[in-house]
Write a protein that holds these residues in place. Structure first.
Motif, short mmCIF file in Angstrom:
data_model
loop_
_atom_site.label_atom_id
_atom_site.label_comp_id
_atom_site.label_asym_id
_atom_site.label_seq_id
_atom_site.Cartn_x
_atom_site.Cartn_y
_atom_site.Cartn_z
N VAL A 168 0.83 -1.21 0.00
CA VAL A 168 0.00 0.00 0.00
C VAL A 168 0.86 1.25 0.00
CG1 VAL A 168 -1.77 1.30 1.25
CG2 VAL A 168 -1.82 -1.21 1.26
N VAL A 169 0.47 2.22 -0.83
CA VAL A 169 1.11 3.53 -0.83
C VAL A 169 0.17 4.52 -0.14
CG1 VAL A 169 2.16 5.35 -2.22
CG2 VAL A 169 2.20 2.99 -3.03
N VAL A 170 0.69 5.27 0.83
CA VAL A 170 -0.14 6.17 1.63
C VAL A 170 0.26 7.62 1.36
CG1 VAL A 170 -0.88 6.79 3.96
CG2 VAL A 170 -0.35 4.41 3.41
N TYR A 171 -0.75 8.48 1.22
CA TYR A 171 -0.52 9.90 0.99
C TYR A 171 -1.33 10.72 2.01
CZ TYR A 171 0.91 8.27 -3.67
OH TYR A 171 1.51 7.62 -4.72
N LEU A 172 -0.78 11.86 2.39
CA LEU A 172 -1.56 12.86 3.11
C LEU A 172 -2.37 13.62 2.06
CD1 LEU A 172 -2.25 14.44 5.72
CD2 LEU A 172 -0.37 15.98 5.14
N PHE A 173 -3.66 13.68 2.25
CA PHE A 173 -4.58 14.29 1.29
C PHE A 173 -5.02 15.65 1.81
CE2 PHE A 173 -9.15 15.00 0.46
CZ PHE A 173 -9.19 15.00 -0.94
N HIS A 174 -5.03 16.66 0.95
CA HIS A 174 -5.52 17.99 1.32
C HIS A 174 -6.34 18.56 0.18
CE1 HIS A 174 -4.72 22.46 2.46
NE2 HIS A 174 -5.84 22.01 3.02
N LEU A 175 -7.62 18.81 0.46
CA LEU A 175 -8.53 19.41 -0.51
C LEU A 175 -8.86 20.82 -0.02
CD1 LEU A 175 -10.38 18.84 -3.05
CD2 LEU A 175 -12.18 18.30 -1.38
N SER A 176 -8.52 21.83 -0.79
CA SER A 176 -8.72 23.21 -0.35
C SER A 176 -9.46 24.02 -1.40
CB SER A 176 -7.38 23.87 -0.02
OG SER A 176 -6.53 23.87 -1.16
N ASN A 177 -10.15 25.04 -0.92
CA ASN A 177 -10.92 25.92 -1.79
C ASN A 177 -10.57 27.36 -1.42
OD1 ASN A 177 -12.80 27.39 -3.18
ND2 ASN A 177 -14.58 26.52 -2.16
N ASN A 178 -9.91 28.04 -2.31
CA ASN A 178 -9.43 29.39 -2.02
C ASN A 178 -10.56 30.41 -1.88
OD1 ASN A 178 -6.73 28.62 -2.00
ND2 ASN A 178 -6.53 28.87 -4.22
N SER A 179 -11.67 30.20 -2.57
CA SER A 179 -12.72 31.20 -2.57
C SER A 179 -13.36 31.42 -1.20
CB SER A 179 -13.81 30.85 -3.59
OG SER A 179 -14.40 29.61 -3.26
N ASP A 180 -13.56 30.34 -0.44
CA ASP A 180 -14.12 30.52 0.91
C ASP A 180 -13.21 29.92 1.99
OD1 ASP A 180 -14.49 27.83 0.46
OD2 ASP A 180 -16.66 27.94 0.32
N LYS A 181 -11.99 29.57 1.60
CA LYS A 181 -10.96 29.12 2.53
C LYS A 181 -11.39 27.88 3.33
CE LYS A 181 -8.86 33.68 2.97
NZ LYS A 181 -8.42 34.77 3.88
N LYS A 182 -12.12 26.98 2.67
CA LYS A 182 -12.51 25.72 3.29
C LYS A 182 -11.53 24.64 2.87
CE LYS A 182 -16.43 27.35 4.99
NZ LYS A 182 -16.68 27.49 6.45
N SER A 183 -11.25 23.71 3.76
CA SER A 183 -10.35 22.62 3.39
C SER A 183 -10.69 21.36 4.17
CB SER A 183 -8.89 23.01 3.62
OG SER A 183 -8.62 23.16 5.00
N VAL A 184 -10.20 20.23 3.64
CA VAL A 184 -10.37 18.93 4.27
C VAL A 184 -9.04 18.19 4.15
CG1 VAL A 184 -11.48 16.67 4.06
CG2 VAL A 184 -12.84 18.73 3.79
N TYR A 185 -8.65 17.53 5.23
CA TYR A 185 -7.46 16.68 5.22
C TYR A 185 -7.87 15.21 5.37
CZ TYR A 185 -4.12 20.55 5.86
OH TYR A 185 -3.35 21.68 5.70
N GLY A 186 -6.95 14.35 5.00
CA GLY A 186 -7.20 12.93 5.19
C GLY A 186 -6.03 12.11 4.69
N TYR A 187 -6.28 10.81 4.52
CA TYR A 187 -5.25 9.90 4.02
C TYR A 187 -5.80 9.14 2.82
CZ TYR A 187 -2.96 10.70 8.52
OH TYR A 187 -2.37 11.28 9.61
N LEU A 188 -5.05 9.17 1.74
CA LEU A 188 -5.38 8.40 0.56
C LEU A 188 -4.48 7.17 0.53
CD1 LEU A 188 -7.00 8.32 -2.17
CD2 LEU A 188 -4.96 9.33 -3.21
N CYS A 189 -5.09 6.00 0.44
CA CYS A 189 -4.33 4.74 0.41
C CYS A 189 -4.61 4.01 -0.90
CB CYS A 189 -4.72 3.85 1.59
SG CYS A 189 -4.37 4.57 3.21
#
Length: 425
Positions: A168-189
């Motif tokens: 398994v390859v693991v990544y730190l995931f970050h989804l961000s939206n500049n317009s309203d400065k919302k973001s989500v973190y997680g792990y993609l495997c």
């Protein structure tokens, strides 16, 4: 002096290692209903056999305290009954409407109090929701999803070799939206072997706490994404997370009187975007899109399956956020039990809850689902879960383990994985 200190440390370590917590109770209280499936018809009385054991042997003499009544509400009756050969029978009455009744037991043995409880079902498949269904419920969410999908999101993946394995390859995931400065973190495997795979989205349980990547789904052949919902990097240390958690407070109550600004609005929309992202991955097989979770994660699994047309199947364990209005109508409601506190019960908050209640999303489910919960769950009570489950018209499997609380057995996990494999096209 140094020798004495060393001796003290050695003795302390040995004492600690020799006095680990016992894995079982010295005294057990067994509660056995007179219906093996724990289910009764409304109007039918239920009787429970109480057996108190010490060392696995019935306790001689003594008495138990009991109380019973509607689930999570004020008890109708309290009393004390004497044990005979470690046993006693209690009739907890009946329910005139579909729902659950709760029996609580406590016993004192050698100065220590031991407790147990049991919830019994009365015509549970006839439980109806107490929640309102706003006329603009679907249009409200269709509009918000359309708006969020038009926004410019940026996705960042950071390889995490410290978590990655041979499979398994693991990544730190970050989804961000500049317009309203919302973001989500997680792990993609991702499975390391080349190929095309189903994608699986795993939203989290409640709380503001660090999460670790779970590689089990990827080891079974899924590309999985597990997230936190608060926009906080999950790799921060525990002390920092504790401070952040205190600052967040009870996020599930934030802006509860404003449907456009309620805390969970961004959470629900972020879940939609996460599934959209998974479906853009080059390794995605283009067919199978699953969601799974428990508690808050169970709620978000149902909601995501309702809002994102790409989802093809779901697994939800003891979902939260079901039939939130229950307490306003004289019966138990789902986590976070917001209206159990009468001070929070206003018309504005009650109406906002209708736009975020799992019951109303459950009506929209069109894909097969695996659902599981227990009757002894005091966090996501079974009355509230049944209210949501009973309105689902899509194909559904119900795996009840009455004895379980806010947890599940390994056997149930295994069945859920078998269900997902059966849904692969």
């Amino acid at each position: 002096m140094r020798i004495c200190l060393l001796l003290f440390l050695v003795l302390s370590f040995n004492c600690a290692s020799q006095n680990s917590p016992a894995p079982i109770n010295l005294v057990d209280i067994l509660l056995t209903p007179d219906h093996a499936d724990w289910i009764y018809h409304t109007g039918e009385e239920a009787e429970v056999l109480i057996t108190v054991l010490k060392f696995g042997v019935p306790v001689q003499g003594g008495e138990i305290s009991y109380e019973f009544g509607p689930e999570l509400l004020v008890s109708e009756k309290k009393g004390i009954i004497k044990l005979k050969d470690g046993k006693a029978n209690i009739n907890i009455g009946t329910a005139d409407k579909p729902g659950f009744r709760q029996l609580k037991i406590s016993v004192v043995v050698e100065g220590k109090i031991y407790k147990n409880q049991i919830n019994l079902a009365f015509s549970p498949h006839l439980i109806e929701t107490t929640q309102a269904y706003p006329s603009d419920f679907e249009s409200f969410w269709v509009q918000n999803i359309a708006e969020v999908r038009e926004k410019d999101f940026k996705t960042t993946l950071t390889h995490l070799p410290e978590y990655s394995t041979e499979k398994v390859v693991v990544y730190l995931f970050h989804l961000s939206n500049n317009s309203d400065k919302k973001s989500v973190y997680g792990y993609l495997c991702k499975p390391r072997a080349e190929g095309k795979y189903p994608v699986l989205f795993a939203p989290p349980g409640a709380g503001v706490k660090p999460i670790k990547p779970y590689m089990g789904f990827a080891e079974d052949g899924y590309i999985s994404l597990s997230i936190e919902i608060h926009g906080i990097n999950p790799m921060l240390d525990k002390n920092t997370y504790k401070q952040i958690s205190r600052a967040f407070g009870k996020y599930m109550f934030v802006n509860l009187d404003k449907k456009e600004d309620y805390y969970y609005k961004n959470v629900y929309l972020s879940c939609v975007k996460c599934v959209d992202y998974l479906c853009t991955l080059p390794e995605f097989d283009g067919k199978n899109v699953f969601v799974t979770g428990g508690s808050q994660g169970g709620a978000l699994s149902i909601i995501t399956a309702a809002l994102n047309e790409k989802v093809t199947a779901l697994v939800a364990f003891y979902p939260a956020l079901c039939d939130l209005s229950g307490y306003a109508k004289g019966r138990a409601g789902g986590w976070p039990h917001m209206f159990k506190n009468i001070e929070l019960l206003t018309d504005e908050r009650l109406m906002t809850s209708a736009y975020y209640d799992v019951v109303n999303f459950a009506r929209m489910i069109k894909v097969p689902g695996f659902y599981s919960w227990g009757y002894n769950d005091r966090t996501c009570c079974p009355t509230s879960v049944y209210a949501a489950y009973n309105v689902i018209t899509a194909p559904k499997e119900n795996h009840i383990t009455p004895i379980s609380g806010h947890w599940r057995f390994g056997e149930t996990n295994k069945k859920s994985l078998e269900f997902l494999k059966s849904q692969c096209k």
